[in-house]
Design an enzyme around this catalytic site. Sequence first.
Site, PDB file in Angstrom:
ATOM      1  N   ASP A   1       0.866  -1.182   0.035  1.00 46.68           N
ATOM      2  CA  ASP A   1      -0.024   0.015   0.092  1.00 46.68           C
ATOM      3  C   ASP A   1       0.886   1.310   0.213  1.00 46.68           C
ATOM      4  O   ASP A   1       0.696   2.287  -0.738  1.00 46.68           O
ATOM      5  CB  ASP A   1      -0.957  -0.048   1.180  1.00 46.68           C
ATOM      6  CG  ASP A   1      -0.167  -0.294   2.453  1.00 46.68           C
ATOM      7  OD1 ASP A   1       0.967  -0.720   2.542  1.00 46.68           O
ATOM      8  OD2 ASP A   1      -0.968  -0.427   3.696  1.00 46.68           O
TER       9      ASP A   1
ATOM     10  N   LYS B   1       6.377   7.460   0.023  1.00 45.94           N
ATOM     11  CA  LYS B   1       6.638   8.494   1.054  1.00 45.94           C
ATOM     12  C   LYS B   1       8.175   8.777   1.241  1.00 45.94           C
ATOM     13  O   LYS B   1       8.765   8.198   2.167  1.00 45.94           O
ATOM     14  CB  LYS B   1       6.106   8.075   2.650  1.00 45.94           C
ATOM     15  CG  LYS B   1       5.117   9.319   2.930  1.00 45.94           C
ATOM     16  CD  LYS B   1       4.798   9.081   4.510  1.00 45.94           C
ATOM     17  CE  LYS B   1       3.435   8.747   4.666  1.00 45.94           C
ATOM     18  NZ  LYS B   1       3.207   8.537   6.166  1.00 45.94           N
TER      19      LYS B   1
ATOM     20  N   GLY C   1      10.497   2.190   4.643  1.00 44.36           N
ATOM     21  CA  GLY C   1      11.194   1.109   3.810  1.00 44.36           C
ATOM     22  C   GLY C   1      11.406  -0.233   4.444  1.00 44.36           C
ATOM     23  O   GLY C   1      11.711  -1.106   3.888  1.00 44.36           O
TER      24      GLY C   1
ATOM     25  N   ASP D   1       6.927   3.554   3.491  1.00 50.47           N
ATOM     26  CA  ASP D   1       7.294   4.823   4.256  1.00 50.47           C
ATOM     27  C   ASP D   1       8.593   4.591   4.534  1.00 50.47           C
ATOM     28  O   ASP D   1       9.632   5.376   3.647  1.00 50.47           O
ATOM     29  CB  ASP D   1       6.424   4.549   5.369  1.00 50.47           C
ATOM     30  CG  ASP D   1       6.469   5.887   6.378  1.00 50.47           C
ATOM     31  OD1 ASP D   1       6.995   6.779   5.980  1.00 50.47           O
ATOM     32  OD2 ASP D   1       5.859   5.723   7.294  1.00 50.47           O
TER      33      ASP D   1
HETATM   34  P1  IMP Z   1       7.358   1.108   6.548  1.00 48.42           P
HETATM   35  O1  IMP Z   1       7.860  -0.115   7.074  1.00 48.42           O
HETATM   36  O2  IMP Z   1       7.880   2.352   7.265  1.00 48.42           O
HETATM   37  O3  IMP Z   1       7.980   1.577   5.163  1.00 48.42           O
HETATM   38  O4  IMP Z   1       5.824   1.388   6.723  1.00 48.42           O
HETATM   39  C1  IMP Z   1       5.211   0.588   6.255  1.00 48.42           C
HETATM   40  C2  IMP Z   1       3.592   0.552   6.713  1.00 48.42           C
HETATM   41  O5  IMP Z   1       3.516   1.303   7.738  1.00 48.42           O
HETATM   42  C3  IMP Z   1       2.660   0.454   5.656  1.00 48.42           C
HETATM   43  O6  IMP Z   1       2.460  -0.863   5.070  1.00 48.42           O
HETATM   44  C4  IMP Z   1       1.527   0.967   6.424  1.00 48.42           C
HETATM   45  O7  IMP Z   1       0.912  -0.208   6.940  1.00 48.42           O
HETATM   46  C5  IMP Z   1       1.959   1.704   7.518  1.00 48.42           C
HETATM   47  N1  IMP Z   1       2.285   3.337   7.100  1.00 48.42           N
HETATM   48  C6  IMP Z   1       3.040   3.986   6.798  1.00 48.42           C
HETATM   49  N2  IMP Z   1       2.623   5.403   6.443  1.00 48.42           N
HETATM   50  C7  IMP Z   1       1.354   5.053   6.592  1.00 48.42           C
HETATM   51  C8  IMP Z   1       0.279   6.210   6.360  1.00 48.42           C
HETATM   52  O8  IMP Z   1       0.548   7.511   6.046  1.00 48.42           O
HETATM   53  N3  IMP Z   1      -0.841   5.813   6.661  1.00 48.42           N
HETATM   54  C9  IMP Z   1      -1.347   4.723   6.858  1.00 48.42           C
HETATM   55  N4  IMP Z   1      -0.198   3.490   7.188  1.00 48.42           N
HETATM   56  C10 IMP Z   1       1.081   3.815   6.974  1.00 48.42           C
END
Ligand code: IMP
Length: 176
Positions: A101, A132, A106, A104
């Site tokens: 989805d 992001k 990563g 963020d």
């Molecule tokens: P990462 O591991 O930091 O890249 O985050 C990935 C996960 O964090 C995503 O699959 C989402 O479930 C959650 N996430 C990150 N940013 C958002 C946001 O803006 N809204 C909702 N969920 C988010």
Amino acid sequence: MPDGQLEPRISAEQIQLRIAEMGRAIGQDFPEGGRRLWLVAALKGACLFQADLARAIDRDTALGFVRAVSYGAGTESSGSVMIVNELHDNIANADVILVEDIVDTGRTARVLLDHLAAHGPRTLRLASLLDKPSRREMPIAIDYRGFEIADEFVVGYGLDHAESYRNLPGISVLQL
Ligand code: IMP
């Protein structure tokens, strides 16, 4: 009812137009007649995107599911990522696309890509509806990217806050 104010960012129509383009690109990269193509969704957030992306690809496509958790009820990552649903399909020698989805920091994509790579796919790519990049902590190559967004917390179209808002057809910024 969930708390917070919603500020619309990406409409349902914009999402569907972009997914149609992404589906066409994937279909061109992996034409029918080659290996099996798997779309593996990162639950729960990517389930709506996977469903629409699969229907935008004009060829036979298999669906798989994995789940990693990092976020709690808040809007900040807890830091460590844990796989709570492993892949239960045989993707050895197949073409595989991890469907996210949002990328963020990563961290989630890194853990899930490593998990899928350990299953021996012939090719492994990443499709993410949202990116992001300002929050990235590790380099992640997104092969099929829907939209780049700023450092704002968004909900809708699969993305939640404390399990609310996932069924909104568009994407909005959530002001708590
Ligand atoms: P990462 O591991 O930091 O890249 O985050 C990935 C996960 O964090 C995503 O699959 C989402 O479930 C959650 N996430 C990150 N940013 C958002 C946001 O803006 N809204 C909702 N969920 C988010």
